[in-house]
Design a protein around this motif. Structure first.
Motif, mmCIF file in Angstrom:
data_model
loop_
_atom_site.group_PDB
_atom_site.id
_atom_site.type_symbol
_atom_site.label_atom_id
_atom_site.label_comp_id
_atom_site.label_asym_id
_atom_site.label_seq_id
_atom_site.Cartn_x
_atom_site.Cartn_y
_atom_site.Cartn_z
ATOM 1 N N GLN A 143 0.824 -1.203 0.000
ATOM 2 C CA GLN A 143 0.000 0.000 0.000
ATOM 3 C C GLN A 143 0.862 1.258 0.000
ATOM 4 O O GLN A 143 0.385 2.337 0.297
ATOM 5 C CB GLN A 143 -0.926 -0.006 1.230
ATOM 6 C CG GLN A 143 -1.888 -1.177 1.285
ATOM 7 C CD GLN A 143 -2.857 -1.185 0.109
ATOM 8 O OE1 GLN A 143 -3.395 -0.149 -0.265
ATOM 9 N NE2 GLN A 143 -3.074 -2.356 -0.484
ATOM 10 N N PHE A 144 2.134 1.110 -0.304
ATOM 11 C CA PHE A 144 3.022 2.262 -0.340
ATOM 12 C C PHE A 144 4.146 2.008 -1.336
ATOM 13 O O PHE A 144 4.434 0.866 -1.707
ATOM 14 C CB PHE A 144 3.612 2.554 1.049
ATOM 15 C CG PHE A 144 4.507 1.474 1.588
ATOM 16 C CD1 PHE A 144 5.887 1.551 1.444
ATOM 17 C CD2 PHE A 144 3.981 0.377 2.261
ATOM 18 C CE1 PHE A 144 6.720 0.552 1.945
ATOM 19 C CE2 PHE A 144 4.801 -0.628 2.766
ATOM 20 C CZ PHE A 144 6.177 -0.537 2.613
ATOM 21 N N SER A 145 4.755 3.091 -1.785
ATOM 22 C CA SER A 145 5.927 2.981 -2.646
ATOM 23 C C SER A 145 7.050 3.801 -2.026
ATOM 24 O O SER A 145 6.817 4.742 -1.268
ATOM 25 C CB SER A 145 5.630 3.471 -4.065
ATOM 26 O OG SER A 145 5.357 4.864 -4.071
ATOM 27 N N LEU A 146 8.262 3.429 -2.344
ATOM 28 C CA LEU A 146 9.435 4.163 -1.882
ATOM 29 C C LEU A 146 10.566 3.887 -2.853
ATOM 30 O O LEU A 146 10.498 2.944 -3.649
ATOM 31 C CB LEU A 146 9.821 3.767 -0.452
ATOM 32 C CG LEU A 146 10.088 2.282 -0.164
ATOM 33 C CD1 LEU A 146 11.479 1.848 -0.583
ATOM 34 C CD2 LEU A 146 9.884 2.002 1.307
ATOM 35 N N GLY A 147 11.598 4.709 -2.792
ATOM 36 C CA GLY A 147 12.675 4.438 -3.710
ATOM 37 C C GLY A 147 13.852 5.366 -3.563
ATOM 38 O O GLY A 147 13.844 6.308 -2.754
ATOM 39 N N ALA A 148 14.862 5.079 -4.346
ATOM 40 C CA ALA A 148 16.092 5.861 -4.378
ATOM 41 C C ALA A 148 16.647 5.796 -5.793
ATOM 42 O O ALA A 148 16.395 4.829 -6.535
ATOM 43 C CB ALA A 148 17.107 5.315 -3.379
ATOM 44 N N PHE A 149 17.403 6.817 -6.159
ATOM 45 C CA PHE A 149 17.975 6.902 -7.502
ATOM 46 C C PHE A 149 19.451 7.262 -7.399
ATOM 47 O O PHE A 149 19.840 8.102 -6.583
ATOM 48 C CB PHE A 149 17.224 7.956 -8.328
ATOM 49 C CG PHE A 149 15.753 7.666 -8.449
ATOM 50 C CD1 PHE A 149 15.272 6.863 -9.465
ATOM 51 C CD2 PHE A 149 14.853 8.168 -7.526
ATOM 52 C CE1 PHE A 149 13.921 6.570 -9.566
ATOM 53 C CE2 PHE A 149 13.499 7.887 -7.606
ATOM 54 C CZ PHE A 149 13.024 7.080 -8.635
ATOM 55 N N ASP A 150 20.251 6.599 -8.222
ATOM 56 C CA ASP A 150 21.684 6.863 -8.178
ATOM 57 C C ASP A 150 22.023 8.153 -8.929
ATOM 58 O O ASP A 150 21.121 8.865 -9.416
ATOM 59 C CB ASP A 150 22.483 5.669 -8.691
ATOM 60 C CG ASP A 150 22.229 5.360 -10.163
ATOM 61 O OD1 ASP A 150 21.740 6.239 -10.896
ATOM 62 O OD2 ASP A 150 22.551 4.224 -10.585
ATOM 63 N N ALA A 151 23.296 8.423 -9.051
ATOM 64 C CA ALA A 151 23.735 9.708 -9.602
ATOM 65 C C ALA A 151 23.333 9.901 -11.058
ATOM 66 O O ALA A 151 23.264 11.042 -11.535
ATOM 67 C CB ALA A 151 25.247 9.852 -9.449
ATOM 68 N N VAL A 152 23.069 8.802 -11.795
ATOM 69 C CA VAL A 152 22.642 8.944 -13.185
ATOM 70 C C VAL A 152 21.142 8.754 -13.362
ATOM 71 O O VAL A 152 20.640 8.696 -14.480
ATOM 72 C CB VAL A 152 23.415 7.958 -14.095
ATOM 73 C CG1 VAL A 152 24.900 8.244 -14.072
ATOM 74 C CG2 VAL A 152 23.141 6.511 -13.704
ATOM 75 N N GLY A 153 20.414 8.629 -12.226
ATOM 76 C CA GLY A 153 18.957 8.549 -12.284
ATOM 77 C C GLY A 153 18.371 7.167 -12.331
ATOM 78 O O GLY A 153 17.148 7.014 -12.466
ATOM 79 N N ASP A 154 19.206 6.127 -12.211
ATOM 80 C CA ASP A 154 18.684 4.754 -12.201
ATOM 81 C C ASP A 154 18.240 4.366 -10.797
ATOM 82 O O ASP A 154 18.846 4.791 -9.797
ATOM 83 C CB ASP A 154 19.765 3.775 -12.667
ATOM 84 C CG ASP A 154 20.111 3.945 -14.138
ATOM 85 O OD1 ASP A 154 19.221 4.371 -14.897
ATOM 86 O OD2 ASP A 154 21.266 3.665 -14.507
ATOM 87 N N PRO A 155 17.170 3.550 -10.672
ATOM 88 C CA PRO A 155 16.711 3.137 -9.340
ATOM 89 C C PRO A 155 17.774 2.328 -8.595
ATOM 90 O O PRO A 155 18.481 1.516 -9.184
ATOM 91 C CB PRO A 155 15.480 2.263 -9.642
ATOM 92 C CG PRO A 155 15.040 2.676 -11.008
ATOM 93 C CD PRO A 155 16.289 3.048 -11.747
ATOM 94 N N VAL A 156 17.886 2.559 -7.289
ATOM 95 C CA VAL A 156 18.738 1.757 -6.400
ATOM 96 C C VAL A 156 17.865 0.629 -5.875
ATOM 97 O O VAL A 156 17.069 0.816 -4.943
ATOM 98 C CB VAL A 156 19.307 2.614 -5.260
ATOM 99 C CG1 VAL A 156 20.151 1.753 -4.312
ATOM 100 C CG2 VAL A 156 20.155 3.755 -5.816
ATOM 101 N N THR A 157 17.971 -0.539 -6.479
ATOM 102 C CA THR A 157 17.025 -1.617 -6.196
ATOM 103 C C THR A 157 17.138 -2.146 -4.779
ATOM 104 O O THR A 157 16.174 -2.676 -4.229
ATOM 105 C CB THR A 157 17.213 -2.770 -7.190
ATOM 106 O OG1 THR A 157 18.571 -3.221 -7.134
ATOM 107 C CG2 THR A 157 16.906 -2.300 -8.607
ATOM 108 N N GLY A 158 18.317 -2.012 -4.151
ATOM 109 C CA GLY A 158 18.484 -2.540 -2.802
ATOM 110 C C GLY A 158 17.650 -1.854 -1.759
ATOM 111 O O GLY A 158 17.422 -2.395 -0.675
ATOM 112 N N VAL A 159 17.147 -0.653 -2.059
ATOM 113 C CA VAL A 159 16.318 0.089 -1.110
ATOM 114 C C VAL A 159 14.883 -0.444 -1.095
ATOM 115 O O VAL A 159 14.154 -0.241 -0.129
ATOM 116 C CB VAL A 159 16.356 1.594 -1.453
ATOM 117 C CG1 VAL A 159 15.281 2.379 -0.723
ATOM 118 C CG2 VAL A 159 17.736 2.162 -1.128
#
Length: 322
Positions: free
Chosen positions: A32-48
């Motif tokens: 019921q929620f989303s969250l995320g992180a993006f690296d320096a070139v804008g790709d998702p950091v999947t480990g988060v």
């Protein structure tokens, strides 16, 4: 079958210049929620991403402009802060295996959107202190932020899927002593708020159990350390499936035999209790009793116990003579 100690090692990945986005309420990957992180070139950091029962959160849209907020210095991504007790112990601490290995790093948390408290509650602080995180710096992602240097460890516990031995060792901070012979504890849900999933007529079952020399306890009325001390004295620990039994993750050398009454949870939720028992090495049995649906479903559903006397007899039979 491979022994638990043969499990592959968990990974920790270092990232620089990561943009972390606050968690938001929306349907995402079975959550019921989303969250995320993006690296320096804008790709998702999947480990988060957060994982549970085969589901995984997906990241929201990246920020339209670089965040104004920036954190420097060493950081470690700790996970998602849940406001519900069992999920906090089982999931918020699912990366604990790596947290103590980076004592200088500030711990970075996503807030579950349903958790609106400005900081950590008293019981959350108590759990963190018992887990060896007392005195650490905690930072919460309330706005998009760039983190110059952050370690992202893998989840050591994915509910309904895997509990890694490294996580078992890290979280099992309370050594259990030998239980009191014949001591049988019923872990009650009868005083919980109705939103937490009720069993109507549980009070009748409890009265019958007291007559049969069971002790009825309401764990939410005690602090976390007192709950663990209470459980370690039990030869039999029983109750309807619920968050109170997730606290056993903080135990070590558990001697109790656990009897769980089926609360009509999903199969993946049943697996969580089975995985915990297997990983920690204590005997556990699930008993089925007749329940009628009242309202809702899943964790927050309410059921009515059809035959309290039959349930009491089944518990007595499974527990054996006191």
């Amino acid at each position: 079958m491979k022994s638990p100690d043969a499990a592959p090692p968990l990974a920790v990945v270092q990232h620089r210049g990561v943009t972390l986005m606050p968690a938001i309420a929306e349907r995402s990957g079975g959550f019921q929620f989303s969250l995320g992180a993006f690296d320096a070139v804008g790709d998702p950091v999947t480990g988060v991403a957060h994982r549970r029962h085969g589901g995984v959160t997906v990241p929201p849209a990246p920020p339209a402009a670089p965040p104004a907020l920036r954190w420097s210095g060493p950081h470690l991504y700790a996970g998602v802060v849940f406001g519900q007790f069992g999920h906090f112990v089982a999931e918020s601490l699912s990366r604990l295996w790596a947290m103590r290995a980076a004592p200088e790093a500030a711990l970075v948390w996503h807030r579950h959107p349903a958790w609106t408290a400005p900081g950590l509650s008293r019981w959350q602080q108590d759990v963190l202190a018992l887990a060896g995180l007392g005195g650490r710096t905690h930072r919460f992602i309330d706005a998009p932020v760039v983190v110059d240097d952050i370690l992202v460890p893998e989840q050591g516990h994915v509910m309904g899927h895997v509990l890694h031995p490294a996580q078992v060792r890290a979280l099992g901070v309370h050594p259990f002593r030998a239980p009191q012979a014949g001591r049988r504890l019923w872990v009650s849900r009868s005083a919980l708020a109705k939103a937490n999933g009720m069993i109507e007529r549980e009070d009748e079952l409890e009265a019958l159990l007291r007559d049969r020399r069971w002790e009825v306890v309401h764990p939410e009325r005690r602090d976390v350390a007192a709950q663990l001390a209470l459980y370690e004295d039990a030869e039999i620990l029983a109750g309807f499936e619920g968050s109170a039994f997730h606290l056993l993750l903080m135990g070590r050398d558990i001697r109790a035999r656990v009897l769980l009454l089926d609360r009509r949870l999903a199969p993946a939720q049943h697996r969580t209790y089975d995985i915990i028992a297997q990983a920690l090495g204590f005997p556990q049995e699930r008993l089925s009793v007749a329940l009628d649906p009242v309202r809702g479903r899943g964790n927050t559903g309410t059921w009515r116990l059809q035959h309290p006397a039959a349930a009491a007899a089944a518990l007595d039979s499974a527990a054996g003579a006191p």
